[in-house]
Design a protein around this motif. Structure first.
Motif, PDB file in Angstrom:
ATOM      1  N   TRP A  44       0.830  -1.205   0.000  1.00  0.00           N
ATOM      2  CA  TRP A  44       0.000   0.000   0.000  1.00  0.00           C
ATOM      3  C   TRP A  44       0.866   1.257   0.000  1.00  0.00           C
ATOM      4  CZ3 TRP A  44      -2.127   2.389   5.018  1.00  0.00           C
ATOM      5  CH2 TRP A  44      -2.891   3.519   4.728  1.00  0.00           C
ATOM      6  N   GLY A  45       1.857   1.316   0.899  1.00  0.00           N
ATOM      7  CA  GLY A  45       2.732   2.479   0.971  1.00  0.00           C
ATOM      8  C   GLY A  45       3.596   2.640  -0.269  1.00  0.00           C
ATOM      9  N   PHE A  46       4.042   1.520  -0.848  1.00  0.00           N
ATOM     10  CA  PHE A  46       4.868   1.579  -2.055  1.00  0.00           C
ATOM     11  C   PHE A  46       4.093   2.172  -3.217  1.00  0.00           C
ATOM     12  CE2 PHE A  46       6.861  -0.181  -5.859  1.00  0.00           C
ATOM     13  CZ  PHE A  46       8.203   0.043  -5.601  1.00  0.00           C
ATOM     14  N   GLN A  47       2.820   1.810  -3.341  1.00  0.00           N
ATOM     15  CA  GLN A  47       1.993   2.342  -4.418  1.00  0.00           C
ATOM     16  C   GLN A  47       1.663   3.819  -4.197  1.00  0.00           C
ATOM     17  OE1 GLN A  47       1.152   0.693  -7.242  1.00  0.00           O
ATOM     18  NE2 GLN A  47       2.434  -0.974  -6.475  1.00  0.00           N
ATOM     19  N   GLN A  48       1.458   4.219  -2.955  1.00  0.00           N
ATOM     20  CA  GLN A  48       1.086   5.600  -2.654  1.00  0.00           C
ATOM     21  C   GLN A  48       2.276   6.548  -2.721  1.00  0.00           C
ATOM     22  OE1 GLN A  48      -2.023   6.935  -1.964  1.00  0.00           O
ATOM     23  NE2 GLN A  48      -2.811   4.945  -2.616  1.00  0.00           N
ATOM     24  N   GLY A  49       3.444   6.099  -2.271  1.00  0.00           N
ATOM     25  CA  GLY A  49       4.589   6.993  -2.164  1.00  0.00           C
ATOM     26  C   GLY A  49       4.604   7.683  -0.806  1.00  0.00           C
ATOM     27  N   PHE A  50       5.771   8.154  -0.404  1.00  0.00           N
ATOM     28  CA  PHE A  50       5.918   8.711   0.939  1.00  0.00           C
ATOM     29  C   PHE A  50       5.078   9.954   1.155  1.00  0.00           C
ATOM     30  CE2 PHE A  50       8.253  11.044   4.298  1.00  0.00           C
ATOM     31  CZ  PHE A  50       8.212  10.066   5.282  1.00  0.00           C
ATOM     32  N   ARG A  51       4.995  10.820   0.136  1.00  0.00           N
ATOM     33  CA  ARG A  51       4.221  12.054   0.264  1.00  0.00           C
ATOM     34  C   ARG A  51       2.773  11.772   0.680  1.00  0.00           C
ATOM     35  NH1 ARG A  51       5.493  16.904  -2.399  1.00  0.00           N
ATOM     36  NH2 ARG A  51       7.584  17.000  -3.286  1.00  0.00           N
ATOM     37  N   THR A 137      -1.018  19.711   1.524  1.00  0.00           N
ATOM     38  CA  THR A 137      -0.280  20.416   0.469  1.00  0.00           C
ATOM     39  C   THR A 137       0.876  19.607  -0.085  1.00  0.00           C
ATOM     40  OG1 THR A 137       1.083  21.481   2.172  1.00  0.00           O
ATOM     41  CG2 THR A 137      -0.878  22.671   1.421  1.00  0.00           C
ATOM     42  N   TRP A 138       1.379  18.633   0.671  1.00  0.00           N
ATOM     43  CA  TRP A 138       2.545  17.873   0.214  1.00  0.00           C
ATOM     44  C   TRP A 138       2.167  16.635  -0.587  1.00  0.00           C
ATOM     45  CZ3 TRP A 138       2.091  19.043   5.569  1.00  0.00           C
ATOM     46  CH2 TRP A 138       1.345  18.126   6.299  1.00  0.00           C
ATOM     47  N   ARG A 139       0.873  16.404  -0.810  1.00  0.00           N
ATOM     48  CA  ARG A 139       0.469  15.251  -1.610  1.00  0.00           C
ATOM     49  C   ARG A 139       0.963  15.401  -3.046  1.00  0.00           C
ATOM     50  NH1 ARG A 139      -3.091  11.391  -0.389  1.00  0.00           N
ATOM     51  NH2 ARG A 139      -3.637  11.229  -2.590  1.00  0.00           N
ATOM     52  N   GLY A 140       1.260  14.294  -3.663  1.00  0.00           N
ATOM     53  CA  GLY A 140       1.714  14.331  -5.046  1.00  0.00           C
ATOM     54  C   GLY A 140       2.151  12.958  -5.514  1.00  0.00           C
ATOM     55  N   ALA A 141       2.369  12.843  -6.814  1.00  0.00           N
ATOM     56  CA  ALA A 141       2.801  11.566  -7.383  1.00  0.00           C
ATOM     57  C   ALA A 141       4.195  11.202  -6.868  1.00  0.00           C
ATOM     58  CB  ALA A 141       2.807  11.666  -8.910  1.00  0.00           C
ATOM     59  N   PRO A 142       4.461   9.922  -6.651  1.00  0.00           N
ATOM     60  CA  PRO A 142       5.784   9.499  -6.155  1.00  0.00           C
ATOM     61  C   PRO A 142       6.846   9.558  -7.240  1.00  0.00           C
ATOM     62  CG  PRO A 142       4.392   7.588  -6.538  1.00  0.00           C
ATOM     63  CD  PRO A 142       3.529   8.791  -6.785  1.00  0.00           C
ATOM     64  N   LYS A 143       7.299  10.768  -7.556  1.00  0.00           N
ATOM     65  CA  LYS A 143       8.283  10.953  -8.625  1.00  0.00           C
ATOM     66  C   LYS A 143       9.722  10.944  -8.114  1.00  0.00           C
ATOM     67  CE  LYS A 143       5.100  13.737 -11.414  1.00  0.00           C
ATOM     68  NZ  LYS A 143       4.868  15.060 -12.072  1.00  0.00           N
ATOM     69  N   GLU A 144       9.921  11.231  -6.816  1.00  0.00           N
ATOM     70  CA  GLU A 144      11.278  11.267  -6.263  1.00  0.00           C
ATOM     71  C   GLU A 144      11.870   9.854  -6.230  1.00  0.00           C
ATOM     72  OE1 GLU A 144       8.811  14.555  -4.538  1.00  0.00           O
ATOM     73  OE2 GLU A 144       8.629  12.376  -4.713  1.00  0.00           O
ATOM     74  N   PRO A 145      13.202   9.742  -6.317  1.00  0.00           N
ATOM     75  CA  PRO A 145      13.848   8.417  -6.362  1.00  0.00           C
ATOM     76  C   PRO A 145      13.505   7.525  -5.175  1.00  0.00           C
ATOM     77  CG  PRO A 145      15.410  10.136  -6.958  1.00  0.00           C
ATOM     78  CD  PRO A 145      14.174  10.839  -6.484  1.00  0.00           C
ATOM     79  N   LEU A 146      13.413   8.110  -3.985  1.00  0.00           N
ATOM     80  CA  LEU A 146      13.158   7.317  -2.784  1.00  0.00           C
ATOM     81  C   LEU A 146      11.698   7.374  -2.331  1.00  0.00           C
ATOM     82  CD1 LEU A 146      16.329   8.157  -0.642  1.00  0.00           C
ATOM     83  CD2 LEU A 146      15.889   6.101  -2.011  1.00  0.00           C
ATOM     84  N   ALA A 147      10.824   7.935  -3.155  1.00  0.00           N
ATOM     85  CA  ALA A 147       9.431   8.110  -2.740  1.00  0.00           C
ATOM     86  C   ALA A 147       8.760   6.773  -2.450  1.00  0.00           C
ATOM     87  CB  ALA A 147       8.661   8.868  -3.815  1.00  0.00           C
ATOM     88  N   LYS A 148       8.937   5.795  -3.327  1.00  0.00           N
ATOM     89  CA  LYS A 148       8.270   4.511  -3.133  1.00  0.00           C
ATOM     90  C   LYS A 148       8.903   3.663  -2.029  1.00  0.00           C
ATOM     91  CE  LYS A 148       5.794   4.003  -7.469  1.00  0.00           C
ATOM     92  NZ  LYS A 148       5.386   3.064  -8.531  1.00  0.00           N
ATOM     93  N   PRO A 149      10.245   3.571  -1.950  1.00  0.00           N
ATOM     94  CA  PRO A 149      10.823   2.828  -0.809  1.00  0.00           C
ATOM     95  C   PRO A 149      10.456   3.425   0.541  1.00  0.00           C
ATOM     96  CG  PRO A 149      12.452   3.100  -2.539  1.00  0.00           C
ATOM     97  CD  PRO A 149      11.277   3.938  -2.935  1.00  0.00           C
ATOM     98  N   LEU A 150      10.471   4.754   0.647  1.00  0.00           N
ATOM     99  CA  LEU A 150      10.074   5.387   1.905  1.00  0.00           C
ATOM    100  C   LEU A 150       8.573   5.216   2.145  1.00  0.00           C
ATOM    101  CD1 LEU A 150      12.165   8.693   1.886  1.00  0.00           C
ATOM    102  CD2 LEU A 150      12.558   6.626   3.236  1.00  0.00           C
TER     103      LEU A 150
END
Length: 237
Positions: A44-51, A137-150
């Motif tokens: 679930w977290g991997f699909q959503q991204g850290f943001r 306000t910080w929601r967004g697509a997981p585009k950062e390199p570590l967004a999905k692992p985090l």
């Protein structure tokens, strides 16, 4: 904690991080169920991204610290404010505090009522996390390199907090003589209590969040400053 039994002879010990400086033991069935839950949370977290997990994780941590680890602290604080409410009102109005009466506690001291209150409050705080997550306000697509692992880490943390809250509430309910059967009771009896381990994970989550804020704040500040400068150059004399 789960203990070894004749039905579950396979037992192993997990050393925690130095932050907790302790260990916990789980049998094989508990480990399997725990890993399934962690895998679901991680996916679930991997699909959503850290943001997209920050708001839910923060509100879940607040719910866990105040209603699970805090025990009856929340109930005691509410009762204290209620009992001393007339005195606080007298103080605010400039009247003699000693003449104000003290009210009876708002919530009964019998344990079953505070336990129910804690469970409801935990659920409400978690739901508030989902509610405020929509407008974060910080929601967004997981585009950062570590967004999905985090995001994977945040998802694991959130689902483990939910599961451990259920285990703690269940153990407390049993300690007070309550009981019921069925598949849900079997699952709750199988899941291990990993409260000490979660303390370390919560600290790690806040450390990660602080590092991200420190590294991204200069970019945000520079962007705001640049935007303000551009707006000033548009004027005409």
């Amino acid at each position: 904690m789960s203990n070894a039994t004749a039905a579950h002879p396979l037992l192993f010990e997990i050393s925690l991080l130095p932050l907790a400086q302790t260990t916990f033991q789980v049998d094989l069935d508990s480990a399997r169920l725990l890993l399934i839950l962690l895998a679901l949370g991680g996916y679930w977290g991997f699909q959503q991204g850290f943001r997209n997990m920050i708001t839910i994780a923060l509100w879940t941590i607040i719910a866990y610290l105040t209603t699970v680890q805090g025990g009856n602290i929340v109930v005691e604080i509410l009762n204290r404010f209620w009992v001393n409410g007339p005195r606080l009102a007298a103080f605010a109005l400039g009247r003699p505090v000693s003449e104000a009466p003290a009210l009876d506690p708002l919530i009964a001291t019998d344990f079953q009522v505070p336990l129910f209150f804690r469970m409801v409050m935990f659920a409400v705080l978690v739901l508030l996390g989902f509610f405020f997550d929509r407008s974060a306000t910080w929601r967004g697509a997981p585009k950062e390199p570590l967004a999905k692992p985090l995001g994977f880490f945040a998802g694991v943390l959130v689902l483990q907090l939910w599961a451990n809250a259920a285990v703690v509430f269940w153990e407390t309910f049993q300690e007070q003589g309550g009981t019921f059967g069925g598949p849900l009771a079997q699952v709750l009896n199988t899941l291990p209590n990993v409260s000490n381990f979660l303390t370390s994970l919560i600290v790690i989550f806040f450390l990660v969040l602080m590092v991200l804020i420190v590294f991204n704040f200069p970019k945000v500040w520079k962007g705001d400053a640049g935007g303000g400068g551009g707006g000033g150059g548009g004027g005409k004399r």
